[in-house]
Design a protein around this motif. Structure first.
Motif, PDB file in Angstrom:
ATOM      1  N   ASN A 177       0.806  -1.219   0.000  1.00  0.00           N
ATOM      2  CA  ASN A 177       0.000   0.000   0.000  1.00  0.00           C
ATOM      3  C   ASN A 177       0.841   1.272   0.000  1.00  0.00           C
ATOM      4  O   ASN A 177       0.299   2.381   0.031  1.00  0.00           O
ATOM      5  CB  ASN A 177      -0.940   0.015   1.214  1.00  0.00           C
ATOM      6  CG  ASN A 177      -2.267  -0.657   0.930  1.00  0.00           C
ATOM      7  OD1 ASN A 177      -2.940  -0.333  -0.041  1.00  0.00           O
ATOM      8  ND2 ASN A 177      -2.653  -1.602   1.775  1.00  0.00           N
ATOM      9  N   ASP A 178       2.153   1.127  -0.015  1.00  0.00           N
ATOM     10  CA  ASP A 178       3.066   2.273  -0.032  1.00  0.00           C
ATOM     11  C   ASP A 178       3.219   2.750  -1.481  1.00  0.00           C
ATOM     12  O   ASP A 178       4.122   2.333  -2.213  1.00  0.00           O
ATOM     13  CB  ASP A 178       4.414   1.866   0.559  1.00  0.00           C
ATOM     14  CG  ASP A 178       5.375   3.041   0.715  1.00  0.00           C
ATOM     15  OD1 ASP A 178       5.056   4.138   0.213  1.00  0.00           O
ATOM     16  OD2 ASP A 178       6.438   2.853   1.327  1.00  0.00           O
ATOM     17  N   SER A 179       2.338   3.642  -1.902  1.00  0.00           N
ATOM     18  CA  SER A 179       2.311   4.100  -3.299  1.00  0.00           C
ATOM     19  C   SER A 179       3.602   4.791  -3.736  1.00  0.00           C
ATOM     20  O   SER A 179       4.075   4.547  -4.858  1.00  0.00           O
ATOM     21  CB  SER A 179       1.115   5.024  -3.531  1.00  0.00           C
ATOM     22  OG  SER A 179      -0.090   4.319  -3.347  1.00  0.00           O
ATOM     23  N   PRO A 180       4.208   5.669  -2.914  1.00  0.00           N
ATOM     24  CA  PRO A 180       5.482   6.276  -3.340  1.00  0.00           C
ATOM     25  C   PRO A 180       6.565   5.233  -3.608  1.00  0.00           C
ATOM     26  O   PRO A 180       7.329   5.360  -4.568  1.00  0.00           O
ATOM     27  CB  PRO A 180       5.848   7.178  -2.156  1.00  0.00           C
ATOM     28  CG  PRO A 180       4.535   7.526  -1.534  1.00  0.00           C
ATOM     29  CD  PRO A 180       3.706   6.282  -1.670  1.00  0.00           C
ATOM     30  N   ARG A 181       6.633   4.202  -2.781  1.00  0.00           N
ATOM     31  CA  ARG A 181       7.595   3.123  -3.014  1.00  0.00           C
ATOM     32  C   ARG A 181       7.323   2.421  -4.332  1.00  0.00           C
ATOM     33  O   ARG A 181       8.221   2.200  -5.146  1.00  0.00           O
ATOM     34  CB  ARG A 181       7.538   2.122  -1.864  1.00  0.00           C
ATOM     35  CG  ARG A 181       8.201   0.783  -2.166  1.00  0.00           C
ATOM     36  CD  ARG A 181       7.685  -0.296  -1.235  1.00  0.00           C
ATOM     37  NE  ARG A 181       8.201  -1.608  -1.608  1.00  0.00           N
ATOM     38  CZ  ARG A 181       7.593  -2.454  -2.424  1.00  0.00           C
ATOM     39  NH1 ARG A 181       6.445  -2.117  -2.990  1.00  0.00           N
ATOM     40  NH2 ARG A 181       8.126  -3.620  -2.701  1.00  0.00           N
ATOM     41  N   ASN A 182       6.066   2.029  -4.535  1.00  0.00           N
ATOM     42  CA  ASN A 182       5.706   1.297  -5.747  1.00  0.00           C
ATOM     43  C   ASN A 182       5.999   2.120  -6.998  1.00  0.00           C
ATOM     44  O   ASN A 182       6.530   1.602  -7.990  1.00  0.00           O
ATOM     45  CB  ASN A 182       4.220   0.926  -5.710  1.00  0.00           C
ATOM     46  CG  ASN A 182       3.873   0.052  -4.524  1.00  0.00           C
ATOM     47  OD1 ASN A 182       4.723  -0.647  -3.983  1.00  0.00           O
ATOM     48  ND2 ASN A 182       2.618   0.090  -4.113  1.00  0.00           N
ATOM     49  N   ARG A 183       5.653   3.406  -6.943  1.00  0.00           N
ATOM     50  CA  ARG A 183       5.848   4.282  -8.098  1.00  0.00           C
ATOM     51  C   ARG A 183       7.337   4.473  -8.392  1.00  0.00           C
ATOM     52  O   ARG A 183       7.758   4.473  -9.561  1.00  0.00           O
ATOM     53  CB  ARG A 183       5.170   5.620  -7.832  1.00  0.00           C
ATOM     54  CG  ARG A 183       5.181   6.583  -8.995  1.00  0.00           C
ATOM     55  CD  ARG A 183       4.209   7.726  -8.754  1.00  0.00           C
ATOM     56  NE  ARG A 183       4.433   8.409  -7.481  1.00  0.00           N
ATOM     57  CZ  ARG A 183       3.628   8.325  -6.426  1.00  0.00           C
ATOM     58  NH1 ARG A 183       2.542   7.558  -6.458  1.00  0.00           N
ATOM     59  NH2 ARG A 183       3.901   8.991  -5.307  1.00  0.00           N
ATOM     60  N   ALA A 184       8.147   4.628  -7.334  1.00  0.00           N
ATOM     61  CA  ALA A 184       9.585   4.811  -7.526  1.00  0.00           C
ATOM     62  C   ALA A 184      10.216   3.577  -8.153  1.00  0.00           C
ATOM     63  O   ALA A 184      11.037   3.684  -9.080  1.00  0.00           O
ATOM     64  CB  ALA A 184      10.246   5.133  -6.186  1.00  0.00           C
ATOM     65  N   TYR A 185       9.840   2.399  -7.674  1.00  0.00           N
ATOM     66  CA  TYR A 185      10.390   1.165  -8.246  1.00  0.00           C
ATOM     67  C   TYR A 185       9.952   0.993  -9.703  1.00  0.00           C
ATOM     68  O   TYR A 185      10.745   0.612 -10.570  1.00  0.00           O
ATOM     69  CB  TYR A 185       9.950  -0.043  -7.416  1.00  0.00           C
ATOM     70  CG  TYR A 185      10.956  -0.449  -6.376  1.00  0.00           C
ATOM     71  CD1 TYR A 185      11.990  -1.319  -6.685  1.00  0.00           C
ATOM     72  CD2 TYR A 185      10.877   0.036  -5.068  1.00  0.00           C
ATOM     73  CE1 TYR A 185      12.927  -1.700  -5.729  1.00  0.00           C
ATOM     74  CE2 TYR A 185      11.800  -0.332  -4.106  1.00  0.00           C
ATOM     75  CZ  TYR A 185      12.825  -1.201  -4.447  1.00  0.00           C
ATOM     76  OH  TYR A 185      13.752  -1.565  -3.502  1.00  0.00           O
ATOM     77  N   ARG A 186       8.679   1.266  -9.989  1.00  0.00           N
ATOM     78  CA  ARG A 186       8.196   1.102 -11.360  1.00  0.00           C
ATOM     79  C   ARG A 186       8.946   2.008 -12.320  1.00  0.00           C
ATOM     80  O   ARG A 186       9.387   1.588 -13.396  1.00  0.00           O
ATOM     81  CB  ARG A 186       6.695   1.384 -11.399  1.00  0.00           C
ATOM     82  CG  ARG A 186       6.046   1.082 -12.763  1.00  0.00           C
ATOM     83  CD  ARG A 186       5.833   2.349 -13.557  1.00  0.00           C
ATOM     84  NE  ARG A 186       4.991   3.289 -12.824  1.00  0.00           N
ATOM     85  CZ  ARG A 186       4.935   4.589 -13.103  1.00  0.00           C
ATOM     86  NH1 ARG A 186       5.672   5.101 -14.089  1.00  0.00           N
ATOM     87  NH2 ARG A 186       4.154   5.391 -12.392  1.00  0.00           N
ATOM     88  N   THR A 187       9.121   3.280 -11.927  1.00  0.00           N
ATOM     89  CA  THR A 187       9.808   4.226 -12.801  1.00  0.00           C
ATOM     90  C   THR A 187      11.262   3.820 -13.016  1.00  0.00           C
ATOM     91  O   THR A 187      11.777   3.868 -14.144  1.00  0.00           O
ATOM     92  CB  THR A 187       9.744   5.647 -12.200  1.00  0.00           C
ATOM     93  OG1 THR A 187       8.386   5.978 -11.918  1.00  0.00           O
ATOM     94  CG2 THR A 187      10.327   6.670 -13.157  1.00  0.00           C
ATOM     95  N   ALA A 188      11.940   3.410 -11.943  1.00  0.00           N
ATOM     96  CA  ALA A 188      13.345   3.018 -12.056  1.00  0.00           C
ATOM     97  C   ALA A 188      13.510   1.752 -12.889  1.00  0.00           C
ATOM     98  O   ALA A 188      14.448   1.636 -13.695  1.00  0.00           O
ATOM     99  CB  ALA A 188      13.939   2.819 -10.665  1.00  0.00           C
ATOM    100  N   ILE A 189      12.620   0.793 -12.718  1.00  0.00           N
ATOM    101  CA  ILE A 189      12.696  -0.443 -13.509  1.00  0.00           C
ATOM    102  C   ILE A 189      12.454  -0.152 -14.981  1.00  0.00           C
ATOM    103  O   ILE A 189      13.146  -0.680 -15.865  1.00  0.00           O
ATOM    104  CB  ILE A 189      11.694  -1.475 -12.962  1.00  0.00           C
ATOM    105  CG1 ILE A 189      12.202  -2.035 -11.623  1.00  0.00           C
ATOM    106  CG2 ILE A 189      11.471  -2.621 -13.956  1.00  0.00           C
ATOM    107  CD1 ILE A 189      11.222  -2.934 -10.911  1.00  0.00           C
TER     108      ILE A 189
END
Length: 725
Positions: A81-93
Motif C-alpha cells: 500500500n506504499d504508493s510512493p515506493r511502488n511508483r519509484a520502483y516502477r519508474t526506475a525499472i
C-alpha cells in the motif's frame, strides 16, 4: 552464509527481529523451516496462553487452491500500500530494464517487481520478447500466493519462480545464465537488517554478469543528534532508578549493564514525538552503499558533527535515502517529516523530501547514547565513530566526552545480563508504577508470617520486591522465558537488595510444579505483572498465560491464596486511525497489476475479508483520535480456573469523525479491594494495544450512533476473536 533474511524477516522474526524487521503481529507464527530431504515445510505455532508450541506441516497445494491465510499478520499489506515506493520502483525499472535483459528478483513476495520487469522487457513488442525474469522467494506460502498473482495478470509464462533463497540458486542448474539486472527490496528500517550485504555479495559472485545493473542503485544513511527525555528513559534504568524512593535496586551501582537494552538501532516512528525531541545538529551523512558493486561486510567511518544547540545528546536518529536509478532522478526517503529535504547537502534533487505517507514497514531508527547522555555546547565539534557489519550499523562517541554514571562493560561473560526491550526498561524505571506495585505487594503480604510466593512470569521486579519486603518469605520464580538468566540475575543483585538466595528457588516451568518442589507447602501468593520475556510485541492478551499457569497450579494453592492480578478486563475504544487503515486496506491495482486476489490471504480491510487483530503502539499510528469512551468487553476471573468466555458491549460514539476500528487492551486488576489497576491502554506508551480494523470506515455524524463489539476467548487455543456489528 547469513544470506537472505529478506522474506523470512517479514514473516517470522519473533525471536530475533532486526530494526524495523517485518515481524508478524500474531503470536501463533514464530518460525519456519524446511527439510531438503523430504521437501516439506514446517511452521512453528505457539499457543499464546499456554506457551506450548508445535511444528505443523504446511501442505503443498495444487495451483488453483488459495494458500492458507497464514500471511494475514505480516506487513506485506503495508508495503504494497506504499504508493510512493511502488511508483519509484516502477519508474526506475522502466528506465533500467531493456528488451534483452535477464532480470533476477530476489525476495519476490507477491511478484510485483518481477511483473514490472517483465512488462518493461516486453512493452514495445510482446512478440519479440527475448528477455527473461527469474524470481526467487524462500517462503513457500508466499510462493503459492505469488503464482496466483502472476496467473491473474497473465505473467506466469514470463516469469520463472524458484522456491529458494538466492544463495541456493545455481547457474547452469536452476538458471541458464547469469542475470544482467538485479531488482530487490531487501531493506529494513536500519537498511541492512534483512541481509542486504550478504545477498548482494553472493549475487555479485555467483548470479550476475560482470557489468550488471541494479534497482535500487544506491542507498545513503543519515543521522541527527537529538535530546529527548522520553528516549533517555527507554534505556537508562540505572539513572532513572536513582530517582525512585522504594529501596529496590534492579540495577545496583557497579552493575549497570545487568538489565539493559541491546546495543542496536531501534525502529520507531519519531515524527510523533514532536515537541519531545530537541534537535542538536543538522542532518549528517554516515554511510553510502552502492548496490551495483560488491559491498564489504565491514566498514568504519568517523563523522565530525557541529552541535547547533547546547544540550545533552540522548540519541542518534537515523534514516536512509534510496537512489533507485543510475542517473540520480528517482529517490525514496525514510526521513522524519521535520527533514524538508534529506539530501540538500548531497547534490540530490530538492523535490524528494521526507513528506511520504505514514507507513509501518520502514520507520526511522534510534540509537541510544550511554548513561545520562553526551553533553554538548553550541558550535562544539562532536566526533562519532560509525561501524557497519553485514547486518547492522552502530555508533560510538569519543570516550572522553561521553558522560556515564555507570560502567556498562564491567560484567564478565559468565555473568548473565538480561537484555530487555526499551519499553520494559522504561516500565521498570517508572516511579509511579513501582510504588503502586510495591503497595500491592505489601497488601498481599499483610498478615502472612512466612509465605510461599510463586512468581508465575518473567518479572525480576516482583521477585526482588517480595524478597526485599518479606524477609521470611520463600520465593519460587518460574521465569518461563528468562530461565537460568533470571536465576543468575537474582543472585547478582541479592546483596544490594538485602536478601539471601537461600530463600529463592528458580524452577523451570518446563516441568509441572508439585508439592515436592514446594517442600509440601501450598502456595500463599501467586503473582505476576504479567510479563513474558520475548513476547513484548505480541497482542495484549498474551499475558493470559498467567491464567493458564494459575490453573495448572490449582491443586497446590492454599485456601486463602492471594492471586495477583486477580482479574483481567478486556477494554475497547473506538478510534479514528486513517493512516493505519490506509496501510492495511484492500489492494486493487498496483502500478497496473491486479492484486485483489491477495486480500483475503493477507488479511486486508475490505468487505470480502476479515482483518485480524494486530498489535500496535496506538500513539505511533500516525493520525489518531478517540471517538468513544472506554468500554468493558469482558472479564477474565483469575480466582477461578481457565475457561472460555464471551462478552460484548454497545459502543456509543461521543465525537464526530470517521471510525476505522477499535483499540483493545487489558487492564490488570492487581487487587480489587484496594482498586489497584495496571492499565495497558492507548494512554500508556510502553504497551502495545490490539487493533481491530473495520472492513469499511464508518462515518460518524454528530448525534449518531452506536455499534456493538463482541469478543470470544477460546481457552483451548488461546485465541481471542473480535467482531463488530
Amino acid at each position: 552464509m547469513r544470506c537472505q533474511l529478506q522474506t523470512l524477516a517479514r514473516i517470522v522474526s519473533v525471536v530475533r527481529t532486526p530494526a524495523g524487521g517485518r515481524r508478524p503481529s500474531s503470536p501463533a507464527i514464530t518460525r519456519t523451516m524446511s527439510t531438503k530431504s523430504t521437501g516439506l515445510m514446517f511452521q512453528l505455532k505457539v499457543n499464546p496462553v499456554s506457551g506450548n508450541s508445535e511444528w505443523v506441516v504446511i501442505k503443498e497445494e495444487v495451483d488453483d487452491v488459495s494458500p492458507e491465510p497464514m500471511l494475514a499478520t505480516t506487513s506485506y499489506l503495508d508495503m504494497l500500500n506504499d504508493s510512493p515506493r511502488n511508483r519509484a520502483y516502477r519508474t526506475a525499472i522502466d528506465r533500467t530494464v531493456t528488451k534483452q535483459c535477464h532480470v533476477l528478483d530476489i525476495g519476490s513476495g507477491t511478484g510485483l517487481l518481477s511483473m514490472m520487469a517483465a512488462r518493461a522487457i516486453s512493452v514495445d513488442d510482446s512478440s519479440s520478447y527475448k528477455g527473461m525474469v527469474t524470481a526467487c522467494e524462500s517462503y513457500m506460502p508466499m510462493v503459492k500466493l505469488m503464482k496466483k498473482v502472476l496467473r491473474t495478470n497473465s505473467m506466469n509464462h514470463k516469469i520463472r519462480v524458484y522456491n529458494k533463497r538466492s544463495d541456493e540458486l545455481e547457474v547452469g542448474v536452476d538458471i541458464a545464465s547469469r542475470a544482467d539486472v538485479l531488482v530487490s527490496e531487501i531493506l529494513d528500517s536500519e537498511l541492512l537488517g534483512e541481509g542486504l550485504i550478504p545477498t548482494l555479495q553472493h549475487a555479485h559472485d555467483k548470479l550476475l554478469v560482470e557489468n550488471y545493473k541494479t534497482v535500487p542503485y544506491r542507498a545513503t544513511t543519515y543521522g541527527q543528534l537529538v535530546e529527548s527525555t522520553y528516549l533517555w528513559k527507554l534505556h537508562d534504568l540505572y539513572n532513572n532508578e536513582a530517582n525512585v524512593a522504594d529501596g529496590i535496586h534492579l540495577v545496583p551501582k557497579g552493575k549497570g549493564g545487568i538489565l539493559r537494552v541491546k546495543p542496536q538501532q531501534f525502529a520507531m516512528h519519531c515524527d510523533v514525538l514532536g515537541e519531545e525531541i530537541r534537535l542538536l545538529s543538522e542532518p549528517f551523512k554516515i554511510f553510502e552503499f552502492d548496490f551495483w558493486k560488491r559491498p564489504d561486510s565491514h566498514g568504519e567511518t568517523q563523522v565530525h558533527i557541529k552541535a547547533t544547540n547546547d544540550g545533552t545528546v540522548h540519541a542518534v536518529i537515523s534514516w536512509w535515502v534510496l537512489q533507485l536509478d543510475e542517473e540520480g532522478k528517482i529517490f525514496y526517503s525514510t526521513s522524519p517529516k521535520w527533514i524538508n529535504c534529506p539530501s540538500t547537502n548531497n547534490g540530490l534533487s530538492s523535490s524528494h523530501s521526507g513528506t511520504r505517507d505514514w507507513c509501518d514497514h520502514w520507520k526511522q531508527c534510534v540509537w541510544f547514547t550511554k548513561g545520562i547522555g553526551l553533553p554538548v555546547c553550541k558550535d562544539e565539534d562532536v566526533c562519532m565513530d560509525a561501524t557497519h557489519t553485514d547486518i547492522s550499523i552502530s555508533y560510538e562517541f569519543n570516550a572522553h566526552s561521553q558522560r556515564s554514571e555507570v560502567d556498562y562493560h564491567e560484567l564478565s561473560t559468565q555473568d548473565s545480563h538480561i537484555t530487555l526491550s526499551p519499553e520494559r526498561i522504561a516500565i521498570y524505571g517508572d516511579n509511579h508504577r513501582r510504588l503502586t506495585m510495591l503497595k500491592a505487594i505489601n497488601y498481599a503480604l499483610k498478615g502472612k508470617e512466612s509465605p510461599l510466593c510463586v512468581v508465575a512470569d518473567d518479572s525480576v521486579f516482583l521477585s526482588v520486591v517480595v524478597a526485599h519486603v518479606s524477609k521470611a518469605s520463600r520465593i519460587i520464580p518460574l521465569f518461563p522465558g528468562l530461565g537460568d538468566k533470571g536465576s543468575q540475575y537474582l543472585q547478582a543483585v541479592a546483596d544490594e537488595n538485602g536478601y539471601s538466595m537461600d530463600r529463592v528457588q528458580v524452577i523451570s516451568t518446563r516441568k509441572q510444579l508439585t508439592m515436592n518442589d514446594t517442600h509440601q507447602n501450598k502456595i500463599d501468593l501467586l503473582i505476576a505483572e504479567p510479563f513474558y520475556f520475548g513476547a513484548e510485541g505480541m497482542l495484549p492478551w498474551h499475558g493470559l498465560q498467567f491464567w493458564s499457569k494459575r490453573t495448572m497450579l490449582d491443586s497446590i494453592l492454599s485456601e486463602d491464596v492471594f492471586i495477583m492480578p486477580c482479574k483481567g478486563i478486556l477494554k475497547a475504544c473506538a478510534m479514528s486511525l486513517p493512516d493505519l487503515w490506509r496501510s492495511r486496506c484492500a489492494l486493487e491495482n498496483i502500478e497496473g497489476f491486479d492484486h485483489t486476489m491477495v486480500n483475503t490471504t493477507l488479511g486486508a480491510c475490505g468487505p470480502s475479508s476479515d482483518s485480524p487483530c494486530i498489535p500496535f503502539f496506538i500513539w505511533q499510528c500516525g493520525e489518531i483520535k478517540k471517538l468513544s469512551d472506554t468500554y468493558t468487553i469482558m472479564e477474565f476471573d483469575f480466582l477461578k480456573p481457565l475457561s472460555s468466555c464471551h462478552g460484548k458491549a454497545k459502543v456509543e460514539f461521543t465525537d464526530a469523525g470517521v471510525c476505522h476500528g477499535f483499540a483493545l487492551w487489558i487492564d490488570w486488576v492487581m487487587d480489587s479491594s484496594t482498586d489497584i489497576v495496571m492499565s495497558t491502554g492507548p494512554d500508556q506508551r510502553y504497551w502495545k494495544q490490539g487493533v481491530k480494523l473495520l472492513a469499511e470506515p464508518l462515518k460518524i455524524a454528530p448525534g449518531i450512533c452506536s455499534t456493538v463489539i463482541e469478543a470470544y476467548f477460546d481457552s483451548a487455543s488461546g485465541e481471542l476473536s473480535v467482531n463488530n456489528r
